[in-house]
Design a protein around this motif. Sequence first.
Motif, PDB file in Angstrom:
ATOM      1  N   PRO A 262     -38.758 -28.272  -2.581  1.00 39.36           N
ATOM      2  CA  PRO A 262     -38.156 -27.784  -3.661  1.00 39.36           C
ATOM      3  C   PRO A 262     -36.979 -26.836  -3.631  1.00 39.36           C
ATOM      4  O   PRO A 262     -36.059 -27.041  -4.335  1.00 39.36           O
ATOM      5  N   ASP A 263     -37.184 -25.906  -2.473  1.00 35.56           N
ATOM      6  CA  ASP A 263     -35.998 -25.093  -2.240  1.00 35.56           C
ATOM      7  C   ASP A 263     -34.690 -25.708  -1.607  1.00 35.56           C
ATOM      8  O   ASP A 263     -33.349 -25.348  -2.181  1.00 35.56           O
ATOM      9  N   VAL A 264     -34.941 -26.747  -0.889  1.00 36.15           N
ATOM     10  CA  VAL A 264     -33.816 -27.695  -0.237  1.00 36.15           C
ATOM     11  C   VAL A 264     -33.210 -28.151  -1.584  1.00 36.15           C
ATOM     12  O   VAL A 264     -32.072 -28.417  -1.496  1.00 36.15           O
ATOM     13  N   LYS A 265     -33.945 -28.917  -2.396  1.00 35.39           N
ATOM     14  CA  LYS A 265     -33.321 -29.689  -3.543  1.00 35.39           C
ATOM     15  C   LYS A 265     -32.522 -28.771  -4.376  1.00 35.39           C
ATOM     16  O   LYS A 265     -31.383 -28.813  -4.979  1.00 35.39           O
ATOM     17  N   LYS A 266     -33.123 -27.490  -4.667  1.00 31.55           N
ATOM     18  CA  LYS A 266     -32.361 -26.566  -5.292  1.00 31.55           C
ATOM     19  C   LYS A 266     -30.986 -25.890  -4.821  1.00 31.55           C
ATOM     20  O   LYS A 266     -29.977 -25.929  -5.595  1.00 31.55           O
ATOM     21  N   VAL A 267     -30.952 -25.924  -3.464  1.00 28.46           N
ATOM     22  CA  VAL A 267     -29.792 -25.649  -2.840  1.00 28.46           C
ATOM     23  C   VAL A 267     -28.823 -26.803  -3.084  1.00 28.46           C
ATOM     24  O   VAL A 267     -27.804 -26.585  -3.138  1.00 28.46           O
ATOM     25  N   TRP A 268     -29.246 -28.234  -2.874  1.00 24.16           N
ATOM     26  CA  TRP A 268     -28.435 -29.427  -2.786  1.00 24.16           C
ATOM     27  C   TRP A 268     -27.506 -29.351  -4.154  1.00 24.16           C
ATOM     28  O   TRP A 268     -26.537 -29.744  -4.318  1.00 24.16           O
ATOM     29  N   LEU A 269     -28.506 -29.066  -5.237  1.00 17.96           N
ATOM     30  CA  LEU A 269     -27.920 -29.467  -6.576  1.00 17.96           C
ATOM     31  C   LEU A 269     -26.677 -28.157  -6.882  1.00 17.96           C
ATOM     32  O   LEU A 269     -27.071 -27.223  -7.729  1.00 17.96           O
ATOM     33  N   THR A 270     -25.764 -28.525  -6.488  1.00 10.76           N
ATOM     34  CA  THR A 270     -24.587 -27.501  -6.865  1.00 10.76           C
ATOM     35  C   THR A 270     -23.315 -28.136  -6.932  1.00 10.76           C
ATOM     36  O   THR A 270     -23.161 -29.171  -5.947  1.00 10.76           O
ATOM     37  N   GLY A 271     -22.250 -27.822  -7.542  1.00  9.42           N
ATOM     38  CA  GLY A 271     -20.983 -28.466  -7.490  1.00  9.42           C
ATOM     39  C   GLY A 271     -20.121 -27.885  -6.516  1.00  9.42           C
ATOM     40  O   GLY A 271     -18.937 -28.306  -6.435  1.00  9.42           O
ATOM     41  N   LYS A 272     -20.409 -26.931  -5.762  1.00 14.36           N
ATOM     42  CA  LYS A 272     -19.519 -26.186  -4.927  1.00 14.36           C
ATOM     43  C   LYS A 272     -19.833 -26.754  -3.372  1.00 14.36           C
ATOM     44  O   LYS A 272     -20.669 -27.352  -3.280  1.00 14.36           O
TER      45      LYS A 272
ATOM     46  N   ARG B 143     -25.597 -34.403  -8.179  1.00 11.15           N
ATOM     47  CA  ARG B 143     -24.673 -33.354  -7.304  1.00 11.15           C
ATOM     48  C   ARG B 143     -23.226 -33.828  -7.524  1.00 11.15           C
ATOM     49  O   ARG B 143     -22.172 -33.075  -7.742  1.00 11.15           O
ATOM     50  N   PHE B 144     -23.087 -35.254  -7.686  1.00 13.53           N
ATOM     51  CA  PHE B 144     -21.670 -35.917  -7.855  1.00 13.53           C
ATOM     52  C   PHE B 144     -21.482 -35.220  -9.100  1.00 13.53           C
ATOM     53  O   PHE B 144     -19.932 -34.600  -9.356  1.00 13.53           O
ATOM     54  N   MET B 145     -22.172 -35.178 -10.316  1.00  9.21           N
ATOM     55  CA  MET B 145     -21.653 -34.932 -11.739  1.00  9.21           C
ATOM     56  C   MET B 145     -21.475 -33.156 -11.557  1.00  9.21           C
ATOM     57  O   MET B 145     -20.547 -32.723 -12.280  1.00  9.21           O
ATOM     58  N   LEU B 146     -22.177 -32.457 -10.944  1.00  8.32           N
ATOM     59  CA  LEU B 146     -21.919 -31.243 -11.023  1.00  8.32           C
ATOM     60  C   LEU B 146     -20.599 -30.928  -9.999  1.00  8.32           C
ATOM     61  O   LEU B 146     -20.007 -29.976 -10.517  1.00  8.32           O
TER      62      LEU B 146
ATOM     63  N   ALA C 181     -16.887 -34.458  -4.631  1.00  4.09           N
ATOM     64  CA  ALA C 181     -17.104 -35.465  -5.327  1.00  4.09           C
ATOM     65  C   ALA C 181     -16.847 -36.957  -4.589  1.00  4.09           C
ATOM     66  O   ALA C 181     -17.472 -37.789  -4.615  1.00  4.09           O
ATOM     67  N   LYS C 182     -15.531 -36.845  -3.940  1.00  2.00           N
ATOM     68  CA  LYS C 182     -15.384 -38.069  -3.303  1.00  2.00           C
ATOM     69  C   LYS C 182     -16.203 -38.412  -1.933  1.00  2.00           C
ATOM     70  O   LYS C 182     -16.854 -39.471  -1.707  1.00  2.00           O
ATOM     71  N   PHE C 183     -16.793 -37.231  -1.527  1.00  5.88           N
ATOM     72  CA  PHE C 183     -17.512 -37.333  -0.277  1.00  5.88           C
ATOM     73  C   PHE C 183     -18.958 -38.065  -0.916  1.00  5.88           C
ATOM     74  O   PHE C 183     -19.700 -38.566  -0.089  1.00  5.88           O
TER      75      PHE C 183
ATOM     76  N   LYS D 299     -17.004 -29.383 -11.987  1.00  2.00           N
ATOM     77  CA  LYS D 299     -15.968 -28.113 -11.388  1.00  2.00           C
ATOM     78  C   LYS D 299     -14.898 -28.687 -10.920  1.00  2.00           C
ATOM     79  O   LYS D 299     -14.005 -27.886 -10.273  1.00  2.00           O
ATOM     80  N   ARG D 300     -14.456 -30.010 -11.033  1.00  2.00           N
ATOM     81  CA  ARG D 300     -13.485 -30.711 -10.464  1.00  2.00           C
ATOM     82  C   ARG D 300     -13.183 -30.327  -9.238  1.00  2.00           C
ATOM     83  O   ARG D 300     -11.950 -30.114  -8.701  1.00  2.00           O
TER      84      ARG D 300
END
Length: 665
Positions: A150-160, A187-190, A200-202, A194-195
Amino acid sequence: MPVTNRILTALLFLNLSWFSGVLPAAENASLNSQQRQFLAAHDALLAGKTSEFQRLKKSLRKYNLYPYLEYAELERNITSASDHTIQRFIKQYANTPLADRMRKLWLKELAKQQRWKKYYAEYSDRFSANKTLYCHYLNAALKQRKNVLPDVKKVWLTGKTLPKACVPVFKYLYDSHHMTPDLIWQRFMLAANKRNKKLAKFLAKKLPASERKRYDDWLKMDKQPLESLTRASTQQDDAKLRDLLVYGIKRYSREDTATAWSLWNTRIKPDFKFSDEQINEVERSIALRAAWRHEPEASTWLALLNEAAVNDEAKKWRIRSAIREQDWPNVLRQIGALDEEERSDEQWQYWKARAYQEIGRNVSAKIILETLAKETSYYGFLAADKLGLPYQFNHETVTSDADAPLVKKLAQRPDFKRSHELFKIGWDTDARREWNLAIKSMSKDEKRLAAKLADDWGWHFTAILTVAQARHFDDLELRFPLLYQDVVKREAMRNQIQPSWIYGVIRRESAWREKVRSPAGALGLMQLMPATAKRVSRKLGQKRRLSSSQIMEVPRNISLGSAYLRQVMDKYNDHEILATASYNAGPHRVRRWLPEEGTLPADVWVDTITFDETRNYVKAVMAYSTIADWKLGGKIRRLSERMPTVFTLEQIEAANKEDRLASKM
């Protein structure tokens, strides 16, 4: 005063002799022998002069800052130091900021050596904000077969974009088949929101082949939102298309809120199965943007929002939009919709009283205004103006004479002694670290003593912050020092502005931190951007090339900042409120916030400024300037004088043109 006369006045006062910086030798001369030895030891270590360092270090064993020499030495040898040596240092100096700093260094070294078991044992949750250290921790936990999915998924979900340390952790998601297309899309949409185009391309390349074109769809939605929305509205409904449509309509509302609202309600929302959350997000976003732009539809759209869409921002802009329109019954309705605690805030109490006045309920208005007028604050001063009452300056010192022994005792604590020594040798960052750790667990009463101690040291910024943490706001001497009066008064006269206004700006901009550099790069007491400082300097016929340290020199900083205040005053026909907002947000933004037709009362204009930061800034500067007037002992300029009616841009430019013509006659 005509512009030409102001320039002549400036030339008469021009004297560059005080621009010379303080020489290092002069600074060094103020240090005692231990302080000089300490700095010499530190320099010797950095220069690799080990014998010289050891000799000086030995002579400083009883000096307050000795731990900093031990830290510097251990930091230099961290790759070869034993675990026992590092642990002993952390234990010995556990009550100093050096312990956590050393632990961070050690953790980085343990990760470099891939000693994951030791890393896992030594990691602390205090470092979770540091994504590199946290990802190393998750990697270490995975190596120990701990369940941190759960912690790994939480870190993953960022637009940064995340540091490289997170790559092994995300590899675990892929290898364990927990990395689903939906998780990648989220994560793509996040990233898209954040533009963050590179990320996003990656991420798009990680999507299934059939979905990778979504990146191109998003790029088109970003660059040509109306065309893309029109084309997409004819496509077959699916969840990812809905995500892109939400992005696109919000993006297009930046260009045209009215068309975006119409398009959303007539062609997009009816034809797609958006979630309630998405509907609320879009409609709140468009309505708020209309409110920020003071568009006539704003109040209507905000009123149409589902209650689930009405967050704190929407509540407040319902009130502000009603204030801007001077729809006083609606102002009362919207304030009444706040909870009891929010309604009691002096901001909303003032506007409740203003609304009562405007609809003829003068007795109700007077009751509220009389209470507010007792306060030493922006709204307290406004309320006093409405009633024609004198301003109240409620001054109560943070400590009494009886507290003097307690303040003296506090100064003898090792942590405060270290903080003071660091402050005196110019290690401001380390001094603040020591101070912040020292007061972290203090009670409010203890923090009051600490605030007095900082003030006694002349550490005004720290005194101001500490007394605020102690929730004591009535010590007007400690909170509003009037330093460098000769310089401030000279620059005020040169630029034909009020010295109290300069003090108000300094107090809000830097709270008397002379060498401060903001994250955006603004410098010194008056927080000048380097480009602005150089431009003003050239305009005054002074030095064309200025280093950051030169811009931060107190006399120069006040001179250039005051001259810039004069320049923005000239842009807005001597309107102090507009000039103050312009100093903070820039003239181009203030022009957009002016009324398009007619006029606005200044209090209405201030409380409907689009940016929270600028709105709060203007109110603070007005209050602080008024307090400075009181402390300077001269005439106190009332806010009613500082805050004349706000006109349209055309009216202001016409008045400026008249001034220029008059100056030539």
